[in-house]
Structure formats: C-alpha cells, structure tokens
Design a protein around this motif. Structure first.
Motif, PDB file in Angstrom:
ATOM      1  N   TRP A  87       0.827  -1.218   0.000  1.00 39.95           N
ATOM      2  CA  TRP A  87       0.000   0.000   0.000  1.00 39.95           C
ATOM      3  C   TRP A  87       0.860   1.266   0.000  1.00 39.95           C
ATOM      4  O   TRP A  87       0.334   2.369   0.134  1.00 39.95           O
TER       5      TRP A  87
ATOM      6  N   ASP B 102      -3.069  -7.745   6.266  1.00 37.19           N
ATOM      7  CA  ASP B 102      -3.692  -7.684   4.940  1.00 37.19           C
ATOM      8  C   ASP B 102      -4.172  -9.062   4.500  1.00 37.19           C
ATOM      9  O   ASP B 102      -5.243  -9.203   3.903  1.00 37.19           O
TER      10      ASP B 102
ATOM     11  N   CYS C   7       0.567 -11.794   0.301  1.00 30.35           N
ATOM     12  CA  CYS C   7       0.687 -11.248   1.659  1.00 30.35           C
ATOM     13  C   CYS C   7       1.458 -12.192   2.574  1.00 30.35           C
ATOM     14  O   CYS C   7       2.284 -11.760   3.386  1.00 30.35           O
TER      15      CYS C   7
ATOM     16  N   THR D  57      -6.307   1.337   0.063  1.00 34.11           N
ATOM     17  CA  THR D  57      -6.694   0.178   0.865  1.00 34.11           C
ATOM     18  C   THR D  57      -8.213   0.057   0.834  1.00 34.11           C
ATOM     19  O   THR D  57      -8.920   1.017   0.488  1.00 34.11           O
TER      20      THR D  57
END
Length: 654
Positions: free
Chosen positions: A511, A620, A612, A550
């Motif tokens: 992000w 996440d 992730c 996000t």
C-alpha cells in the motif's frame, strides 16, 4: 505365526500337545481379547508366553497386555527362553496360580479384590484406584486454574487456564481463583469437568490404551491406522507435561509405580526437533527425520494393505526466501519462494518410509476462538495425509516429465479445492436455489494443495534430475508451489488490465507509494494506463507518486450499477469493505448485483493472500482469508437479497 514358530515354541509344542504335559490340553496361537498368546489351556484359563530378547524392549507393552488378559479372567505365565526345559515347564504348570475374576464371575473374588488397576484388577481395590485416578485428574485441572499464569477473559467473564495454548506464557497480571469458594475455578468445577468427560465416554465397545515406542511397536499389525504424530519442533510435549506430571506423581505413584518411576517426564527419546537437546538445529532435524522415518516405516510395514493410513498434520511455520528466476529457466528477476522445514522433513520421512501420498485434505479441527487464532493467520484445519504403501517395483521419472504431469493435473485439482460446490436447495426442503459449500480457506490451501502434486512425486521410486540424482522433497514442493502460484495469478486467466497492474504493483509496493514513471511503464505493459487505473478509483496518483487505495479508503456509498469501469481488483476490495462493515448479508447484497465477478474475485483473493503471506503482511492477508471462508454464506445471502444478475454467471455456468 502358526507356520513360522520360533525354535523354542516348536519344542514346547512337542512337549504339551496331545495332553503330554500333566494331562492338560493346550492350544497354540490362541486369540484372546484381540491378543494372540503362545499357548492356552482353557480348563485352567492359563496363557503360557515364551519371551525372547525382543520382550526386553517391550516390557511396558507386555505389562499392559497381561493386565488386560487378567481382567478377562486369564492367568498369564511368562518364561524366558533360556529358562525353558521340560522339567521347568511341568514345575511351573503344576503349582497353584491365583485365578483372576473373569467377566463371568469365575475365579477367586478375594484374590481379585486385592489386585489394583496396574495389575489388571477389577475388584474393590481397583475401584478405589479408579476413583483416585479421577480425583488426580481433577487436581491437575485445578493446577491449570490455580497457577500464577492464569489470566482473565474479560469478554467472557471467566478464567483463562494456564495452557490456553501449547506453551507457558508470560502473564503480567494473573487472575486468582479460590479452590474452596463457590465461584468459578473452584475444586468442584475441576471435578465436574472430569465428570462431564466420563459421561460422554462410549461404553458400547472396549478400547485399549497401550504405551509403546512407535518405532518398534507391533500393535498396529494389520490394523487400520490413523495417527497424529509430533509436529517437528512446534510443541515440546514432554517439557510441558512436567507441569502436570509432578502433581500426578504425588497422587498416583502408589497406583502406577512404573509409570511414575522418574522424577520428571522422560525427554531424551521424545520425537521432536528441539535444538537444545541435540546441540544444534542440524542435529535436531536429523534426529527427527531418523526417528520419524523409523516410526512411519514401522507403520508402513504393519498397516493393513487394504486400507490407507491417515496422518494428521496441523503445523504452519513458513519462511520466505528469494530465488533467482533464471535457475528455473524463466529469465531474469526474482521469485519469492515459501518453504517450511518441519513440513518438508515430515514429508521426506513419510516418503522414505515407503509410503506414497495419495491425497491431502483439510479437516476442521481448530477452534476459532483459541488463543493462537486471535489476530493471526493460524491454520483453521488439520491437514490429513492419506498414504498407501508404494509398490516395490515403482518406476522412476525425469524432472521434465514430472513438471509436465504437474501442469496437466494440478489445475483441475486446484479448481476442485477452491471452487464452489453447489446443490439445489430444494433437496433440503428449502425451495429453489442453490446451497453452497465453502471452499478451502487460503490459510489452508498451501498445504492442502500439495496433495495432488506430492501424489505424483511420491508414486515414483524417484524423480531424477538431469545429473541423475534424486529430486528432494524441497525441490518438489518448490515446483508444486510454483504451479499453485501460476494457477492463481491473474496473468494466467482473463483478468482486466487494471487488475493486472494493481496485482503487480501490490506485489512490489503493497500500500506504499511508488514512482509515477515506474507505474506508467508497468501500466503500459499490462495494457492499461495510470490515468485509467485512477479513473477506476483504485489508485491515488499525483506529485510523481502512485499508491493503491486500501479497502478502508473505498467509498461507502459506491453503487456498482453506476460504475462504468469496474476492475476485478476494485470489486474484490468492495467485497472486503462490505464484509467488514455490514457482515455477510451486506457482501451478499453486493454479490447479487455483480455475480459475473464472483469467480474472478475469489481467484484474486487467493492470489493476494499468497502474496501477503510471502511478504509477511499478516493483517492484509487476514482480509482475503476471511472473505473466502465466508464465501459460502455470502452466496446464500445473495439469494436472500434477490439476485440481480444471472445465476449461471455466479457459479461459472454451473
């Protein structure tokens, strides 16, 4: 065994057959209570056992076996091979033996009353021992409630016991319970917990509990075997058991003197890879691999050939490392590979033992509210390995052919795992529609999905590298995981350009912001533009920087019917937003509006979860995992909401 008696058994049979010994009639290899005794005299209810050197290694097993036979009313006489002669045999058999109380009430009740539990008794003394054992369990339960490591669960208004997980935690403020009070955590509570367990014990059939070394035990001979072995270095069972052992020993040593002979739980032979016991991680791993190999090999040799052996595994501890893509023939760059030393070592031991892994599947065994599952991506399931003995004449296969077979068979297997199974609701009496079964959760997929790949690998005697050496389990898992990654990657399907860009950018920056020039180059390569992705509402671009939004930054008043540019990436994160803000019903209403995105959204969620995990972004990853695990209920809620799109589209044409 009738066909192949030992020399001593053959000699003794010549002495006792046809009533040649004291006029007693003996049968050999008699089955009693599921056990085979060497010789049996029915009129005296006496079993004669001849012990060779092997019995020195299984004394505990023999003791338990004899106790069960005595409980069935059989007197057991054991003679060492070197003791046996015709004269000694007649002397031993001619002397009086105490008759155990049989299940029919035969024998001497007074002698039975004097036998405790450890001796196989079932009279007054044994009954008293049993009561003491259950009270000992209650004291142990109390020890877990009354320690200074007990904490308080404010959300439930109850004590959290010492072992909320398989470790002794550090607790700054402990909750003190009073064992003699009328409140929670008292002695009565501890006794009631044991009472509840006893009430639910099945009494329709008999069961046996025998302590034996898995590497040389014989109780699994021609049995259907299901086992839950130690998980590499995950839990030090013996160390943790000391917490309870010290109290049990004080309470029950007089009842089970052999079981509680040591001051603490024996630890040297425990089959876990604990570095401090063996001097290094390498030596600990070798100890585990060797010991597990012996134990599994013993199972493979003894298990019933008509049935598979099932082995449970529920440990997830991965490490991520970078591998140059060029070594795989994929050009320049770096691929993140995830490996698991315990998992690999465990699989290697199974394969070395002669098993072929014919399947892996998750079984829901872990509580959602367990302490280790709070705020982590802990496994929701145990992985069940289904194994069968590999044929002795199994072929070998080249690395290239192995890879070709993986590419041919893995996609169908993966689709079965992550796809939605559906059946008409009408068969359940719920009217028209479809009932959905949840797919495998992303947190479980990595281990569950290796089943088809390892099934290919382990059916061969070896997979051969170009230099003729055998491919290791580690290398096989790398190739299998690569097939899983490639299958889940948006590049492998028909994903839109915006989603391809977002996925690649997320893999590189998460992000965080990245340079506009780099984003522009990547966007062009994926068939889109930074401006186009910005128009889609999934990135922030300005000041020479580009950043993905996000899911928390997505607009709450978004309406899919008014969105003229909706990449799969955007749809996925709106699903996560709705699930977190409005629950499964809100996510279901969204699905009712965009059923055509369902399949692509699910596949992208799996892919992003994998990214992730490899980057260590646990928070996440949790969002993607929760979406998949809730998917079955989301589908049901979409029908309750009244589906706007095509039902066929929702299930990919099903």
């Amino acid at each position: 065994m009738r066909k192949f008696p030992t020399d001593m058994e053959a000699q003794v049979w010549e002495w006792v057959r046809g009533r040649r010994c004291l006029g007693l009639k003996f049968r050999r290899q008699q089955v009693i209570q599921g056990f085979i005794v060497d010789f049996y005299c029915a009129e005296k209810r006496l079993a004669l056992e001849l012990d060779g050197d092997i019995h020195l290694q299984q004394a505990d097993y023999d003791r338990e076996r004899d106790a069960l036979l005595r409980a069935a009313g059989v007197t057991v006489v054991r003679l060492r091979n070197e003791q046996v002669s015709r004269e000694e045999l007649e002397r031993v058999l001619s002397r009086p033996h105490p008759q155990p109380l049989s299940i029919n009430g035969e024998g001497s009740k007074s002698s039975e009353d004097e036998l405790g539990l450890d001796a196989g008794g079932c009279g007054a003394t044994a009954y008293g021992d049993a009561v003491a054992v259950y009270l000992g369990f209650a004291i142990n339960k109390g020890a877990s409630l009354w320690s200074t490591i007990t904490s308080w669960m404010s959300d439930r208004g109850a004590f959290r016991e010492t072992f909320a997980r398989q470790a002794i935690p550090m607790v700054w403020d402990y909750a003190e319970s009073n064992p003699f009070s009328n409140s929670g955590g008292n002695l009565e509570t501890a006794i009631d917990k044991g009472k509840m367990a006893i009430e639910f014990l099945p009494i329709q059939s008999n069961a046996k509990t025998i302590q034996a070394d898995a590497s040389n035990q014989s109780i699994s001979q021609r049995k259907v075997v299901s086992t839950d072995p130690p998980y590499y270095d995950n839990i030090g069972y013996a160390d943790l058991s000391d917490f309870f052992y010290v109290w049990l020993r004080r309470s029950l040593r007089s009842i089970y003197p052999n079981l509680f002979a040591t001051m603490a739980v024996p630890k040297a032979e425990e089959l876990v890879a604990t570095p401090y016991r063996h001097g290094s991680k390498v030596k600990a791993e070798q100890f585990f691999l060797t010991g597990m190999g012996r134990a599994i090999h013993n199972l493979a040799e003894q298990a019933h050939p008509a049935f598979p052996v099932t082995i449970y595994y529920a440990f997830k501890a991965s490490k991520t490392h970078s591998t140059p893509l060029s070594i795989h023939g994929e050009g320049s760059g770096v691929r993140l590979e995830t490996s698991n030393t315990g998992w690999e070592t465990f699989l290697q031991a199974i394969i070395n033992a002669g098993f072929a892994i014919v399947g892996t599947w998750p079984m829901r065994t872990e509580l959602a509210n367990r302490m280790i599952g709070s705020g982590t991506n802990a496994l929701a399931s145990s992985i069940v390995l289904v194994c069968q003995k590999r044929p002795a004449h199994a072929d070998t296969i080249s690395r290239r052919d192995f890879q070709r077979q993986l590419r041919a068979e893995m996609p169908e297997a993966l689709e079965a795992m992550i796809g939605i199974s559906s059946t008409p609701l009408s068969i359940h009496g719920e009217g028209p529609g479809v009932r959905s079964l949840p797919p495998i959760a992303p947190v479980d997929l990595a281990q569950a999905a290796i089943g088809p790949g390892m099934g290919i690998y382990s059916q061969y005697a070896a997979v051969l590298n170009q230099d003729g050496t055998a491919m290791s389990v580690h290398d096989a898992l790398v190739m299998i995981n690569r097939e899983i990654t490639d299958y889940l990657s948006p590049d492998a399907g028909n994903a839109d350009g915006d989603t391809l860009f977002c996925s690649a950018w997320f893999d590189q920056y998460g992000w965080k912001s990245g340079a506009f020039g780099e984003a522009d180059t990547l966007a062009r390569a994926k068939g889109t533009s930074v401006e186009g992705v910005k128009t889609a509402g999934v990135v922030e671009a300005g000041g020479g920087k580009v950043r993905l939004f996000t899911w928390k930054e997505y607009p709450a008043d978004w309406n899919p019917e008014n969105d003229t540019r909706m990449p799969v990436w955007e749809a996925l994160h709106h699903f996560i937003l709705q699930l977190n803000e409005g629950g499964e019903s809100a996510a279901g209403r969204l699905l009712a509006h965009i059923p055509d995105k369902a399949e692509a959204v699910r596949q992208l969620a799996y892919h992003l979860y994998t990214l992730c995990e490899r980057h260590g972004w646990a928070d996440d990853a949790r969002g993607y995992n929760e979406l998949i695990t809730s998917w079955g209920n989301i589908v049901s809620e979409s029908f309750n909401a009244g589906q706007v799109g095509s039902m066929g589209d929702l299930f990919g044409g099903v």
